[in-house]
Design an enzyme around this catalytic site. Sequence first.
Site, PDB file in Angstrom:
ATOM      1  CB  SER A 106      -3.204 -15.295  -2.482  1.00 31.13           C
ATOM      2  OG  SER A 106      -3.545 -15.833  -3.734  1.00 31.13           O
ATOM      3  CG  PHE A 163     -10.132 -18.231 -13.419  1.00 32.98           C
ATOM      4  CD1 PHE A 163     -11.483 -17.968 -13.274  1.00 32.98           C
ATOM      5  CD2 PHE A 163      -9.450 -18.798 -12.362  1.00 32.98           C
ATOM      6  CE1 PHE A 163     -12.140 -18.251 -12.082  1.00 32.98           C
ATOM      7  CE2 PHE A 163     -10.095 -19.078 -11.165  1.00 32.98           C
ATOM      8  CZ  PHE A 163     -11.442 -18.808 -11.027  1.00 32.98           C
ATOM      9  CE1 TYR A 201       1.702 -16.595  -4.673  1.00 32.28           C
ATOM     10  CE2 TYR A 201      -0.015 -16.945  -6.308  1.00 32.28           C
ATOM     11  CZ  TYR A 201       0.367 -16.713  -4.997  1.00 32.28           C
ATOM     12  OH  TYR A 201      -0.575 -16.589  -4.021  1.00 32.28           O
ATOM     13  CB  SER A 202       2.065 -22.524  -9.380  1.00 29.47           C
ATOM     14  OG  SER A 202       1.116 -23.507  -9.734  1.00 29.47           O
ATOM     15  CG  ASN A 203      -3.378 -19.871  -7.333  1.00 25.97           C
ATOM     16  OD1 ASN A 203      -3.156 -19.330  -6.272  1.00 25.97           O
ATOM     17  ND2 ASN A 203      -3.718 -19.194  -8.416  1.00 25.97           N
ATOM     18  N   GLY A 343      -3.912 -10.627  -1.610  1.00 24.43           N
ATOM     19  CA  GLY A 343      -4.837 -11.560  -2.222  1.00 24.43           C
ATOM     20  C   GLY A 343      -5.799 -10.862  -3.153  1.00 24.43           C
TER      21      GLY A 343
END
Length: 435
Positions: A106, A163, A201-203, A343
């Site tokens: 990240s 995932f 938090y979100s990718n 990350g």
Amino acid sequence: MSAFRPHQSRRDFLRTVAGSAVAATALAAGASPALAAPAGATRSGSGGALPDEALRDALRAITDAGMPGVFAEVRDGHATWRGASGVADVTTGRPVRPDFQHRIGSITKTFTATALLQLVGERRLVLDAPLRRYLPRLAPAGVTVRMLLDQTSGINDFDNVVFGSVENIEKYQRTTVRPLELVAMGLGQEPTNAPGERHSYSNTNYVLAGLLLERITGRPATAEVTRRVLRPLGLHRTYFPGTERRIDGPHSAGYVPWVDGTLRDFSVYNMSWAWMVGDIVSTTADVNRFFRALLGGRLLRPAELAQMRRTVPADPTVPDGAQYGLGLLGVPLPSGPVWGHDGVVLGHQTISLHSPDGRRQVTVALNATHYWVPGQPDPIGEALWGFLLTVFAGTAAPAGARGRFSGSPWTAGPLTAAPGATVLHRPLPTARVAG
């Protein structure tokens, strides 16, 4: 991710780094005796106040606690210290080297945010404009560009889908997934909160950020970050691998204690799922060079750098803890505030922290993930904190200051979204090397 998610939160990563006593024992049990190899270190440059011996001992403590291998670069002014401890391969005993390439996860988000803020400086992008102005077919109502970058959009995380099972983790090791597919996975879930309400938090936010970069520039997002950031800084060992599963240069294995009781190497992986979220391969030296240029004003004008440092609480329940800006994390340490990011992808984890002026720096890389067992002690994390605190204190960290010290932003764990957290964090009765 945030603490409000049903599986491992971004706050929970440093506990992942930490590792329980059970998991640390399991890691060591699957490794060769070379895990006990002494740390190697080099020093270059002049000036600064780097505590060489304390840094070497603190780095060695991380492998003594059970991490197979760790390496780091520390900088203070013109002085540089590089160290490594442990093994890159638990089967052969091949040692870790401080110049290895590594998946930095990240930390990629800071590179992505920097390119977008350059567009803000060029008046081609407005931070507080509705995202629908630029991506009308994808943006939810009420979401602004800023909300993507500071993770307050409320858009859910695609990695819940990608995932969400052991089978998927194995499937995507060899599967290419496109950005629009990832966005569909994120938007197909219920929002975590109203736009702008709080950090979550979100990718998916940074997939949309990548699409935004492409929409404005008309070029591939990876090429644009390369053109704007990597090449001007001479980061010759930093790149986006995309669908190329193998890391180009010398590197470590990336271990996960797998569900069958083995240590599985995930260093070979199709990283298309990570794209502008967590795809970059780099070195500790290149990451430090990037952050020194960023915080020193070489990449952004003062106005845009100030926007990057405009933060919200990373955990709304801990308003005095870590703060999240525009792809930049602010962390209050006992020695003073630092900036950076962390990350984690399967088997590779990285933490990069820097003084506000970019003079004192550390980037540390570790070659195992997903070994923390909830409720268990975390000797690896305690040793890791000892190393980080030694860097910024300029001397060996007192024993009482190590671990999850009072007031730490990572009191309940770190801040990186970890793929597969739901299914991989579990105690292992034994650990043997896969294959």
